[in-house]
Design a protein around this motif. Sequence first.
Motif, PDB file in Angstrom:
ATOM      1  N   ALA A 143       0.846  -1.194   0.000  1.00 60.11           N
ATOM      2  CA  ALA A 143       0.000   0.000   0.000  1.00 60.11           C
ATOM      3  C   ALA A 143       0.881   1.244   0.000  1.00 60.11           C
ATOM      4  O   ALA A 143       2.037   1.207   0.423  1.00 60.11           O
ATOM      5  CB  ALA A 143      -0.907   0.001   1.223  1.00 60.11           C
ATOM      6  N   GLU A 144       0.331   2.355  -0.456  1.00 59.12           N
ATOM      7  CA  GLU A 144       1.079   3.621  -0.527  1.00 59.12           C
ATOM      8  C   GLU A 144       1.666   3.998   0.839  1.00 59.12           C
ATOM      9  O   GLU A 144       2.830   4.371   0.937  1.00 59.12           O
ATOM     10  CB  GLU A 144       0.165   4.741  -1.037  1.00 59.12           C
ATOM     11  N   GLU A 145       0.866   3.884   1.882  1.00 56.65           N
ATOM     12  CA  GLU A 145       1.341   4.237   3.224  1.00 56.65           C
ATOM     13  C   GLU A 145       2.490   3.322   3.657  1.00 56.65           C
ATOM     14  O   GLU A 145       3.481   3.790   4.217  1.00 56.65           O
ATOM     15  CB  GLU A 145       0.188   4.147   4.227  1.00 56.65           C
ATOM     16  N   ALA A 179       4.528   1.717   1.662  1.00 54.36           N
ATOM     17  CA  ALA A 179       5.678   2.050   0.820  1.00 54.36           C
ATOM     18  C   ALA A 179       6.399   3.279   1.366  1.00 54.36           C
ATOM     19  O   ALA A 179       7.635   3.323   1.390  1.00 54.36           O
ATOM     20  CB  ALA A 179       5.233   2.288  -0.616  1.00 54.36           C
ATOM     21  N   ARG A 180       5.643   4.261   1.822  1.00 58.12           N
ATOM     22  CA  ARG A 180       6.275   5.462   2.407  1.00 58.12           C
ATOM     23  C   ARG A 180       7.077   5.110   3.651  1.00 58.12           C
ATOM     24  O   ARG A 180       8.176   5.636   3.860  1.00 58.12           O
ATOM     25  CB  ARG A 180       5.211   6.502   2.740  1.00 58.12           C
ATOM     26  N   SER A 187       8.423   7.113  -7.557  1.00 59.24           N
ATOM     27  CA  SER A 187       7.335   6.572  -6.753  1.00 59.24           C
ATOM     28  C   SER A 187       7.861   5.758  -5.578  1.00 59.24           C
ATOM     29  O   SER A 187       8.761   4.929  -5.746  1.00 59.24           O
ATOM     30  CB  SER A 187       6.464   5.675  -7.639  1.00 59.24           C
ATOM     31  N   CYS A 188       7.273   5.995  -4.404  1.00 59.57           N
ATOM     32  CA  CYS A 188       7.630   5.202  -3.221  1.00 59.57           C
ATOM     33  C   CYS A 188       7.288   3.731  -3.440  1.00 59.57           C
ATOM     34  O   CYS A 188       8.042   2.846  -3.038  1.00 59.57           O
ATOM     35  CB  CYS A 188       6.881   5.703  -1.987  1.00 59.57           C
ATOM     36  N   ILE A 189       6.146   3.481  -4.064  1.00 59.69           N
ATOM     37  CA  ILE A 189       5.717   2.100  -4.279  1.00 59.69           C
ATOM     38  C   ILE A 189       6.699   1.372  -5.202  1.00 59.69           C
ATOM     39  O   ILE A 189       7.116   0.250  -4.913  1.00 59.69           O
ATOM     40  CB  ILE A 189       4.282   2.042  -4.840  1.00 59.69           C
TER      41      ILE A 189
END
Length: 86
Positions: A32-34, A36-37, A69-71
């Motif tokens: 998920a984006e969170e 990945a961050r 992109s973090c992901i």
Amino acid sequence: MTPHPYESDSHEQFERRQLARDRDHNNALQIAEEDARHIVTDLVDAGIVAPNPESKQFRHRPTGEVFHSCICLAYFHRGWLAGVDG
């Protein structure tokens, strides 16, 4: 198994790696984006990733790859670790 070049005997780094592995194990197929961050933040703190705020990019230091992109970076790093460990 040989240690990764960025590893040290630091207890804090060991705990980060263990937490990352636990997160990876629980959600092996998707990040998920969170999440990945959080992964990228941990990699920046460990000195594995260098952020460039001006261009909104991240450079994966061991390979020199650049990501927007973090992901994408989180997936790449996971695959890179699997290749190094394998």
